[in-house]
Design a protein around this motif. Sequence first.
Motif, PDB file in Angstrom:
ATOM      1  N   PHE A  74       0.838  -1.197   0.000  1.00 31.38           N
ATOM      2  CA  PHE A  74       0.000   0.000   0.000  1.00 31.38           C
ATOM      3  C   PHE A  74       0.870   1.243   0.000  1.00 31.38           C
ATOM      4  O   PHE A  74       1.959   1.252   0.571  1.00 31.38           O
ATOM      5  CB  PHE A  74      -0.903   0.028   1.243  1.00 31.38           C
ATOM      6  N   SER A  82      -4.738   7.888   5.029  1.00 29.03           N
ATOM      7  CA  SER A  82      -5.286   7.026   3.991  1.00 29.03           C
ATOM      8  C   SER A  82      -4.169   6.260   3.294  1.00 29.03           C
ATOM      9  O   SER A  82      -3.089   6.800   3.058  1.00 29.03           O
ATOM     10  CB  SER A  82      -6.038   7.882   2.963  1.00 29.03           C
ATOM     11  N   THR A  84      -3.621   3.360  -0.048  1.00 25.71           N
ATOM     12  CA  THR A  84      -4.261   2.727  -1.200  1.00 25.71           C
ATOM     13  C   THR A  84      -3.342   1.697  -1.839  1.00 25.71           C
ATOM     14  O   THR A  84      -2.124   1.812  -1.792  1.00 25.71           O
ATOM     15  CB  THR A  84      -4.660   3.758  -2.278  1.00 25.71           C
ATOM     16  N   VAL A  95      -8.934  -0.982  -6.998  1.00 25.70           N
ATOM     17  CA  VAL A  95      -8.475  -0.085  -5.936  1.00 25.70           C
ATOM     18  C   VAL A  95      -8.936  -0.560  -4.563  1.00 25.70           C
ATOM     19  O   VAL A  95     -10.131  -0.696  -4.316  1.00 25.70           O
ATOM     20  CB  VAL A  95      -8.987   1.355  -6.175  1.00 25.70           C
ATOM     21  N   ARG A  96      -7.974  -0.776  -3.689  1.00 29.08           N
ATOM     22  CA  ARG A  96      -8.261  -1.084  -2.287  1.00 29.08           C
ATOM     23  C   ARG A  96      -7.800   0.116  -1.471  1.00 29.08           C
ATOM     24  O   ARG A  96      -6.663   0.568  -1.634  1.00 29.08           O
ATOM     25  CB  ARG A  96      -7.516  -2.334  -1.843  1.00 29.08           C
ATOM     26  N   ALA A  97      -8.670   0.630  -0.604  1.00 37.89           N
ATOM     27  CA  ALA A  97      -8.338   1.803   0.196  1.00 37.89           C
ATOM     28  C   ALA A  97      -8.638   1.545   1.664  1.00 37.89           C
ATOM     29  O   ALA A  97      -9.627   0.895   2.002  1.00 37.89           O
ATOM     30  CB  ALA A  97      -9.140   3.006  -0.289  1.00 37.89           C
TER      31      ALA A  97
END
Length: 122
Positions: A74, A82, A84, A95-97
């Motif tokens: 990430f 945050s 991502t 997209v993984r957040a």
Amino acid sequence: MKQIGVSVLVFAIACCGAGEALAQLPGRPALDFSQRGSASGNGEDSAFARSVTARYASGVTRAQLLADLRAQGFSCEASGASCTHVAMQEACADVRAVDIAQDGTISASHVLRCMGALADDE
């Protein structure tokens, strides 16, 4: 021969460094990277989001959380608010957040963002 030795040493350092970061949360469930994101909805009820909740449910400091996410590929904002993880698949970004609020509350989403094309929900 010297180049091979140096290459092996660099690989060993990189390998072990990543392994140490992942090992800082022993006994925790793994993050779920198995599914493709959905093109509909906000992705907050995805298998990935549920795995984030399970992995970081309690007893994890912000520093441990950020180190663990970075070790898993990430990219995190300097503020640590945050992180991502983006994997491109043709014209789509999977997209993984993970968002970390000031009070330590963690939320996650997993969506598929496509450029100029519709994605099939899977």
